[in-house]
Design an enzyme around this catalytic site. Structure first.
Site, PDB file in Angstrom:
ATOM      1  CG  ASP A 135      -2.542  19.703  -3.829  1.00 54.12           C
ATOM      2  OD1 ASP A 135      -3.272  19.100  -4.625  1.00 54.12           O
ATOM      3  OD2 ASP A 135      -1.494  19.229  -3.351  1.00 54.12           O
ATOM      4  CB  ILE A 136      -2.975  17.893   1.421  1.00 48.70           C
ATOM      5  CG1 ILE A 136      -4.439  18.087   1.829  1.00 48.70           C
ATOM      6  CG2 ILE A 136      -2.132  17.488   2.631  1.00 48.70           C
ATOM      7  CD1 ILE A 136      -5.100  16.821   2.349  1.00 48.70           C
ATOM      8  CG  ASN A 143      -1.218   8.425   1.001  1.00 48.57           C
ATOM      9  OD1 ASN A 143      -1.923   8.342   2.002  1.00 48.57           O
ATOM     10  ND2 ASN A 143      -1.672   8.888  -0.153  1.00 48.57           N
ATOM     11  CG  HIS A 148      -2.572   4.295   0.806  1.00 45.01           C
ATOM     12  ND1 HIS A 148      -2.566   5.309  -0.129  1.00 45.01           N
ATOM     13  CD2 HIS A 148      -1.576   3.450   0.444  1.00 45.01           C
ATOM     14  CE1 HIS A 148      -1.624   5.081  -1.028  1.00 45.01           C
ATOM     15  NE2 HIS A 148      -1.008   3.956  -0.703  1.00 45.01           N
ATOM     16  CG  ASP A 152      -8.179   7.087   3.224  1.00 46.11           C
ATOM     17  OD1 ASP A 152      -7.723   7.688   2.237  1.00 46.11           O
ATOM     18  OD2 ASP A 152      -8.559   5.901   3.190  1.00 46.11           O
ATOM     19  CD  GLU A 178      -2.920  15.021  -3.531  1.00 46.49           C
ATOM     20  OE1 GLU A 178      -1.833  15.233  -4.087  1.00 46.49           O
ATOM     21  OE2 GLU A 178      -3.634  14.042  -3.816  1.00 46.49           O
TER      22      GLU A 178
END
Length: 278
Positions: A135-136, A143, A148, A152, A178
Protein backbone atom coordinates in the site's frame (compact mmCIF):
# COMPACT_ATOMS: atom_id res chain seq x y z
CA UNK A 1 -20.44 -40.59 -46.17
CA UNK A 2 -19.63 -38.72 -49.36
CA UNK A 3 -20.39 -35.39 -47.71
CA UNK A 4 -18.10 -36.20 -44.78
CA UNK A 5 -15.30 -37.07 -47.20
CA UNK A 6 -15.79 -33.86 -49.18
CA UNK A 7 -15.88 -31.78 -46.00
CA UNK A 8 -12.59 -33.23 -44.78
CA UNK A 9 -11.00 -33.02 -48.23
CA UNK A 10 -12.07 -29.40 -48.76
CA UNK A 11 -10.74 -28.27 -45.38
CA UNK A 12 -6.91 -27.94 -45.37
CA UNK A 13 -5.26 -27.76 -41.97
CA UNK A 14 -4.95 -24.22 -40.68
CA UNK A 15 -4.99 -22.81 -37.15
CA UNK A 16 -6.75 -19.67 -35.95
CA UNK A 17 -3.48 -17.81 -35.39
CA UNK A 18 -2.44 -18.52 -39.00
CA UNK A 19 -5.17 -16.16 -40.19
CA UNK A 20 -3.02 -13.25 -38.96
CA UNK A 21 -0.47 -14.01 -41.70
CA UNK A 22 -1.68 -12.72 -45.09
CA UNK A 23 0.63 -15.07 -47.03
CA UNK A 24 -0.70 -18.12 -45.18
CA UNK A 25 -4.28 -17.00 -45.79
CA UNK A 26 -3.61 -16.60 -49.52
CA UNK A 27 -2.00 -20.06 -49.73
CA UNK A 28 -4.96 -21.49 -47.85
CA UNK A 29 -7.36 -19.67 -50.22
CA UNK A 30 -5.65 -21.01 -53.34
CA UNK A 31 -5.47 -24.52 -51.88
CA UNK A 32 -9.15 -24.55 -50.97
CA UNK A 33 -10.22 -22.88 -54.24
CA UNK A 34 -8.30 -25.42 -56.35
CA UNK A 35 -10.14 -28.26 -54.63
CA UNK A 36 -13.45 -26.46 -55.02
CA UNK A 37 -12.72 -25.94 -58.73
CA UNK A 38 -11.99 -29.65 -59.14
CA UNK A 39 -15.29 -30.54 -57.46
CA UNK A 40 -17.06 -28.00 -59.70
CA UNK A 41 -15.49 -29.51 -62.83
CA UNK A 42 -16.59 -33.02 -61.84
CA UNK A 43 -20.13 -31.73 -61.29
CA UNK A 44 -20.08 -29.94 -64.66
CA UNK A 45 -19.09 -33.16 -66.42
CA UNK A 46 -21.65 -35.26 -64.55
CA UNK A 47 -24.48 -32.80 -65.16
CA UNK A 48 -23.71 -32.54 -68.85
CA UNK A 49 -23.66 -36.31 -69.16
CA UNK A 50 -26.99 -36.47 -67.30
CA UNK A 51 -28.63 -33.76 -69.44
CA UNK A 52 -27.25 -35.43 -72.58
CA UNK A 53 -28.74 -38.73 -71.51
CA UNK A 54 -32.10 -37.02 -70.94
CA UNK A 55 -31.90 -35.27 -74.30
CA UNK A 56 -31.94 -31.81 -72.73
CA UNK A 57 -28.69 -30.46 -74.19
CA UNK A 58 -29.05 -28.10 -77.21
CA UNK A 59 -25.42 -28.81 -78.15
CA UNK A 60 -23.03 -31.73 -78.00
CA UNK A 61 -21.92 -33.05 -74.64
CA UNK A 62 -18.27 -32.32 -75.40
CA UNK A 63 -19.03 -28.70 -76.31
CA UNK A 64 -20.90 -28.33 -73.05
CA UNK A 65 -18.07 -29.79 -71.03
CA UNK A 66 -15.50 -27.53 -72.72
CA UNK A 67 -17.65 -24.42 -72.23
CA UNK A 68 -18.40 -25.35 -68.62
CA UNK A 69 -14.73 -26.01 -67.93
CA UNK A 70 -13.51 -22.77 -69.54
CA UNK A 71 -16.11 -20.65 -67.77
CA UNK A 72 -16.88 -22.49 -64.54
CA UNK A 73 -13.48 -23.58 -63.28
CA UNK A 74 -11.76 -20.11 -63.44
CA UNK A 75 -14.86 -18.46 -61.97
CA UNK A 76 -14.94 -20.96 -59.12
CA UNK A 77 -11.24 -20.39 -58.47
CA UNK A 78 -11.57 -16.60 -58.44
CA UNK A 79 -14.64 -16.54 -56.21
CA UNK A 80 -13.10 -19.14 -53.90
CA UNK A 81 -9.88 -17.19 -53.44
CA UNK A 82 -11.72 -13.92 -52.89
CA UNK A 83 -14.29 -15.20 -50.41
CA UNK A 84 -11.82 -17.37 -48.49
CA UNK A 85 -9.39 -14.48 -48.15
CA UNK A 86 -12.10 -12.07 -47.00
CA UNK A 87 -13.58 -14.54 -44.54
CA UNK A 88 -10.12 -15.52 -43.28
CA UNK A 89 -9.12 -11.94 -42.61
CA UNK A 90 -12.48 -11.31 -40.91
CA UNK A 91 -11.91 -14.32 -38.66
CA UNK A 92 -8.47 -12.97 -37.77
CA UNK A 93 -9.90 -9.54 -36.97
CA UNK A 94 -12.59 -11.06 -34.75
CA UNK A 95 -10.02 -13.24 -32.99
CA UNK A 96 -7.74 -10.24 -32.40
CA UNK A 97 -10.68 -8.21 -31.06
CA UNK A 98 -11.62 -11.01 -28.67
CA UNK A 99 -8.04 -11.35 -27.44
CA UNK A 100 -7.81 -7.59 -26.92
CA UNK A 101 -11.10 -7.62 -24.98
CA UNK A 102 -9.82 -10.43 -22.77
CA UNK A 103 -6.54 -8.58 -22.23
CA UNK A 104 -8.29 -5.36 -21.24
CA UNK A 105 -10.68 -7.18 -18.92
CA UNK A 106 -7.64 -8.47 -17.00
CA UNK A 107 -5.50 -5.34 -17.14
CA UNK A 108 -5.54 -2.25 -14.95
CA UNK A 109 -5.72 0.57 -17.49
CA UNK A 110 -3.86 3.15 -15.37
CA UNK A 111 -0.84 1.13 -14.26
CA UNK A 112 -0.70 -1.42 -17.06
CA UNK A 113 -0.43 -4.21 -14.49
CA UNK A 114 -2.76 -7.15 -14.14
CA UNK A 115 -5.93 -6.40 -12.19
CA UNK A 116 -7.29 -8.30 -9.18
CA UNK A 117 -9.21 -10.76 -11.34
CA UNK A 118 -6.21 -11.67 -13.48
CA UNK A 119 -3.98 -11.96 -10.41
CA UNK A 120 -6.23 -14.44 -8.62
CA UNK A 121 -6.84 -16.44 -11.82
CA UNK A 122 -3.08 -16.76 -12.37
CA UNK A 123 -2.62 -18.49 -9.01
CA UNK A 124 -3.10 -22.22 -9.51
CA UNK A 125 -4.21 -24.60 -6.76
CA UNK A 126 -0.74 -26.13 -6.38
CA UNK A 127 1.19 -22.83 -6.19
CA UNK A 128 3.86 -22.49 -3.52
CA UNK A 129 5.22 -19.11 -2.60
CA UNK A 130 4.53 -15.93 -0.67
CA UNK A 131 1.80 -13.33 -1.12
CA UNK A 132 2.75 -9.68 -0.59
CA UNK A 133 0.17 -6.93 -0.21
CA UNK A 134 1.54 -3.39 -0.64
CA UNK A 135 0.00 0.00 0.00
CA UNK A 136 1.31 3.49 -0.85
CA UNK A 137 1.70 5.38 2.42
CA UNK A 138 -0.41 8.51 2.96
CA UNK A 139 -1.71 8.41 -0.59
CA UNK A 140 -4.73 10.55 0.24
CA UNK A 141 -2.40 13.34 1.32
CA UNK A 142 -0.61 13.11 -2.03
CA UNK A 143 -3.91 13.55 -3.86
CA UNK A 144 -4.96 16.41 -1.60
CA UNK A 145 -1.64 18.25 -1.90
CA UNK A 146 -0.65 17.65 -5.53
CA UNK A 147 -3.92 16.69 -7.20
CA UNK A 148 -5.33 13.46 -8.56
CA UNK A 149 -3.32 13.60 -11.79
CA UNK A 150 -0.15 13.64 -9.73
CA UNK A 151 -1.56 10.78 -7.68
CA UNK A 152 -2.04 8.81 -10.89
CA UNK A 153 1.59 9.45 -11.83
CA UNK A 154 2.67 8.13 -8.44
CA UNK A 155 0.65 4.94 -8.97
CA UNK A 156 2.21 4.45 -12.42
CA UNK A 157 5.73 5.02 -11.08
CA UNK A 158 5.25 2.53 -8.23
CA UNK A 159 3.72 0.02 -10.65
CA UNK A 160 6.77 0.25 -12.93
CA UNK A 161 9.14 -0.27 -10.02
CA UNK A 162 7.24 -3.35 -8.85
CA UNK A 163 6.95 -4.77 -12.37
CA UNK A 164 10.70 -4.42 -12.82
CA UNK A 165 11.35 -6.36 -9.64
CA UNK A 166 8.76 -9.04 -10.39
CA UNK A 167 10.19 -9.82 -13.83
CA UNK A 168 8.60 -12.62 -15.82
CA UNK A 169 8.65 -15.24 -13.07
CA UNK A 170 6.69 -13.58 -10.25
CA UNK A 171 3.22 -12.00 -10.35
CA UNK A 172 2.34 -8.37 -9.71
CA UNK A 173 -1.00 -6.59 -9.90
CA UNK A 174 -2.83 -3.45 -8.89
CA UNK A 175 -5.77 -4.68 -6.85
CA UNK A 176 -7.18 -1.40 -5.55
CA UNK A 177 -6.74 2.36 -5.57
CA UNK A 178 -3.23 2.55 -4.14
CA UNK A 179 -2.91 -1.13 -3.25
CA UNK A 180 -0.77 -3.69 -5.06
CA UNK A 181 -0.21 -7.41 -4.74
CA UNK A 182 2.81 -9.53 -5.60
CA UNK A 183 3.26 -13.28 -5.53
CA UNK A 184 6.80 -14.60 -5.16
CA UNK A 185 6.85 -18.08 -6.65
CA UNK A 186 8.78 -20.84 -4.88
CA UNK A 187 10.15 -18.53 -2.18
CA UNK A 188 10.28 -18.88 1.57
CA UNK A 189 9.00 -16.11 3.83
CA UNK A 190 12.58 -15.03 4.52
CA UNK A 191 13.47 -14.82 0.82
CA UNK A 192 10.24 -13.02 0.01
CA UNK A 193 10.81 -10.54 2.82
CA UNK A 194 14.21 -9.63 1.40
CA UNK A 195 12.67 -9.20 -2.05
CA UNK A 196 9.81 -7.13 -0.61
CA UNK A 197 12.22 -4.94 1.32
CA UNK A 198 14.16 -4.38 -1.89
CA UNK A 199 10.91 -3.22 -3.51
CA UNK A 200 10.26 -0.91 -0.55
CA UNK A 201 13.75 0.62 -0.79
CA UNK A 202 13.45 1.04 -4.56
CA UNK A 203 10.24 3.02 -4.18
CA UNK A 204 11.58 5.03 -1.24
CA UNK A 205 14.66 6.21 -3.14
CA UNK A 206 12.87 6.95 -6.42
CA UNK A 207 12.11 10.58 -7.21
CA UNK A 208 8.78 10.78 -9.03
CA UNK A 209 8.14 13.73 -11.34
CA UNK A 210 4.43 14.53 -11.31
CA UNK A 211 2.49 17.72 -11.87
CA UNK A 212 5.65 19.79 -12.08
CA UNK A 213 6.71 18.52 -8.68
CA UNK A 214 9.21 15.97 -7.46
CA UNK A 215 7.43 13.59 -5.13
CA UNK A 216 8.90 10.90 -2.92
CA UNK A 217 6.68 8.19 -1.48
CA UNK A 218 7.02 5.10 0.66
CA UNK A 219 5.14 1.82 0.74
CA UNK A 220 4.18 -0.64 3.44
CA UNK A 221 3.61 -4.35 2.98
CA UNK A 222 2.34 -7.52 4.56
CA UNK A 223 3.53 -11.06 3.76
CA UNK A 224 1.85 -14.45 4.07
CA UNK A 225 2.71 -17.88 2.69
CA UNK A 226 0.64 -19.74 0.10
CA UNK A 227 0.95 -23.49 -0.23
CA UNK A 228 -1.30 -26.37 -1.39
CA UNK A 229 -2.66 -26.75 2.13
CA UNK A 230 -3.72 -23.11 2.41
CA UNK A 231 -6.06 -21.34 0.05
CA UNK A 232 -5.68 -17.84 -1.34
CA UNK A 233 -8.39 -16.36 0.89
CA UNK A 234 -6.60 -17.45 4.08
CA UNK A 235 -3.25 -16.15 2.84
CA UNK A 236 -4.82 -12.86 1.75
CA UNK A 237 -6.41 -12.38 5.18
CA UNK A 238 -3.07 -12.98 6.94
CA UNK A 239 -1.15 -10.70 4.56
CA UNK A 240 -3.83 -8.02 4.99
CA UNK A 241 -3.45 -8.14 8.78
CA UNK A 242 0.32 -7.89 8.42
CA UNK A 243 -0.14 -4.88 6.13
CA UNK A 244 -2.40 -3.18 8.67
CA UNK A 245 0.23 -3.78 11.32
CA UNK A 246 2.97 -2.34 9.07
CA UNK A 247 0.87 0.77 8.50
CA UNK A 248 -0.04 1.12 12.16
CA UNK A 249 3.50 0.61 13.45
CA UNK A 250 5.20 3.39 11.54
CA UNK A 251 4.72 2.72 7.80
CA UNK A 252 7.52 2.28 5.26
CA UNK A 253 8.12 -1.25 6.43
CA UNK A 254 7.42 -4.88 5.55
CA UNK A 255 5.77 -7.15 8.13
CA UNK A 256 5.34 -10.89 7.69
CA UNK A 257 2.61 -12.95 9.30
CA UNK A 258 5.08 -14.49 11.75
CA UNK A 259 5.70 -11.06 13.29
CA UNK A 260 2.05 -10.34 13.97
CA UNK A 261 2.00 -11.68 17.53
CA UNK A 262 5.31 -10.11 18.60
CA UNK A 263 4.66 -6.70 17.07
CA UNK A 264 1.07 -6.59 18.24
CA UNK A 265 2.29 -7.16 21.81
CA UNK A 266 4.90 -4.39 21.54
CA UNK A 267 2.64 -1.78 19.89
CA UNK A 268 -0.88 -0.49 20.17
CA UNK A 269 -3.49 -2.70 18.50
CA UNK A 270 -3.87 -1.93 14.83
CA UNK A 271 -7.37 -1.60 13.49
CA UNK A 272 -8.58 -1.56 9.93
CA UNK A 273 -9.51 2.11 10.21
CA UNK A 274 -6.00 3.10 11.28
CA UNK A 275 -4.47 1.32 8.33
CA UNK A 276 -6.92 2.94 5.93
CA UNK A 277 -5.79 6.34 7.14
CA UNK A 278 -2.85 5.91 4.79
Amino acid sequence: MLMDFLERWLTPNISLTDFNDRAIVLRYAWHLSARMALVAWVLIVLLHLLFHALGLLPYSVWQGIVIGTVMGVPLTMALGVFTTHVVGRSIAALADARLEYLRQSRTDMLSGLSNRRAFTEALTDDERGVLLLLDIDRFKQINDRYGHLAGDEVIVAVARALAGLAGDHHLVARIGGEEFAMFFRSMTIEEAKRAADKARQTVETRAISAGGQTIRVTISGGLAAIDPGRDYAAAYSAADKALYLAKGSGRNRIVDEGELTALAAANLPVTESSAQAG
